[in-house]
Write an enzyme that holds these catalytic residues in place. Sequence first.
Site, PDB file in Angstrom:
ATOM      1  CG  ASP A 153       8.516  -6.469   4.968  1.00 19.94           C
ATOM      2  OD1 ASP A 153       8.965  -5.593   5.738  1.00 19.94           O
ATOM      3  OD2 ASP A 153       7.365  -6.441   4.508  1.00 19.94           O
ATOM      4  CB  SER A 162       0.908  -5.712   1.241  1.00 19.73           C
ATOM      5  OG  SER A 162       2.097  -5.574   1.949  1.00 19.73           O
TER       6      SER A 162
HETATM    7  C1  S3P Z   1       3.940  -2.616   3.797  1.00 15.98           C
HETATM    8  C2  S3P Z   1       4.968  -1.758   3.544  1.00 15.98           C
HETATM    9  C3  S3P Z   1       6.298  -1.902   4.153  1.00 15.98           C
HETATM   10  C4  S3P Z   1       6.521  -3.294   4.757  1.00 15.98           C
HETATM   11  C5  S3P Z   1       5.337  -3.774   5.519  1.00 15.98           C
HETATM   12  C6  S3P Z   1       4.107  -3.806   4.647  1.00 15.98           C
HETATM   13  C7  S3P Z   1       2.625  -2.351   3.185  1.00 15.98           C
HETATM   14  O1  S3P Z   1       6.411  -0.942   5.186  1.00 15.98           O
HETATM   15  O2  S3P Z   1       7.653  -3.282   5.579  1.00 15.98           O
HETATM   16  O3  S3P Z   1       5.565  -5.082   6.032  1.00 15.98           O
HETATM   17  O4  S3P Z   1       1.765  -3.236   3.178  1.00 15.98           O
HETATM   18  O5  S3P Z   1       2.432  -1.219   2.686  1.00 15.98           O
HETATM   19  P1  S3P Z   1       6.872   0.568   4.853  1.00 15.98           P
HETATM   20  O6  S3P Z   1       5.977   1.037   3.805  1.00 15.98           O
HETATM   21  O7  S3P Z   1       6.702   1.346   6.105  1.00 15.98           O
HETATM   22  O8  S3P Z   1       8.305   0.434   4.432  1.00 15.98           O
END
Ligand code: S3P
Length: 440
Positions: free
Chosen positions: A319, A22
């Site tokens: 996740d 992220s």
């Molecule tokens: C993420 C947010 C999550 C996560 C993804 C990474 C991010 O998704 O599942 O692997 O970097 O903002 P969502 O925000 O759609 O739940």
Amino acid sequence: MKLRAFPASRLSGSTTVPGDKSISHRALMLAAMAVGESRIHGLLEGADVLATAAALRCLGVAIERAPDGMWQVQGVGVGGLREPDRPLDLGNSGTGARLLLGILAGHPFTSFMTGDDSLRSRPMARVSEPLSRMGARIVARAGGRPPLAVIGTAEPMPITYKLPVASAQVKSAILLAGLNTPGITTVIEPEPTRDHTELMLKGFGATLKVEQTKEGRAVSLTGQPEIFGRKVVVPGDPSSAAFPLAAALIVPGSDIRLPNVGLNPHRIGLIETLLEMGADIAIENRREEAGEPVGDLRVRHGALKGITVPAERAPSMIDEYPILSVVAAFAEGETRMEGLAELRVKESDRLSAMAQGLAACGVKVAEGKDSLTVTGGKAPAGGVRIPVKLDHRIGMSFLVLGMAAQKPVEIDDAEAIGTSFPGFVELMNGLGAVVTKTNR
Ligand code: S3P
């Protein structure tokens, strides 16, 4: 290429997991929109992040990797991207696609976005809807799915938007669109999600206000700031650390250390849950690095008991449910996980992938509409091949299960793991796991 994980005797030693996915996406994107050079240390060099780097290059940003692994980005300034002369291919990455859509919304040119079979089946309306309120036009396939055509606007309008789903990706897409929008863009999130975008926007010099309101956490960004290139240090990804951590908990006799893991409070729901299950996890040397909390983890094998994981915790461990459901198979009694509707629209339908895979491994499991109940206790039989469905976390979860099952477990696609955790097999084998490649 397939991979096979054999039952391991014990895991030991210390190993550093790759950079946070992220934070890596966000570091590249904000550096691209800053004025001047940014230097990023510890960037995740997984396929997802490399796809974001490639897309930003198509948009006119110079990005280079130095031989020592440091990444240099020459930012073009807020609003300074140029029309790409080819489709932007974000591969497997929902984060890359959704955050980039936010950036493209406020640039007055047309671009086209696509991805792999998994990404092309994922819903994008959750971002195109608020971005169209800001003035962009996003044309999608049926169901809001990519490929997409994105027609950015020359005159973006600031909005106040209350998130209908708990999603850091949607929040971030709107805030990134707000960067090139005059006035104040506000996102209200009823349930808090990871705040890396907010922390990093501030770090790059944007003006951002966070307030608790009756409706939830309100994040307001003042648009069109001048943000400046800087140094970013990416901590280890807690979502990647989750795999060796889980393996150490379930392989008898294990005792491992995982230094430099990101411990952002919006990311550590798994650790909280595992501690409630009785796991032996110690957090040592807590510190802050480039605005993010980090620490070293020490993890030892021990007895675990099943618990109920409340729905409110889902955003902080979204996740981690695949790997938690593997750990649950080794915990005494029932582990019930609630509030999992979002798992159905991840890289795969993770709820059904885990339920089917665990059942195939001989684990008692019940799949609800938005819940999963795993009854654990004795080591699962294993001895099966699991379809990964282009989902890195499904692949790694079942390899970890194989490390403590009665018979080896295979996954049908080694490549998927490279999206978030390059070097996973070597890292796990370095701790004492036995994971081999197989072509059969
Ligand atoms: C993420 C947010 C999550 C996560 C993804 C990474 C991010 O998704 O599942 O692997 O970097 O903002 P969502 O925000 O759609 O739940």
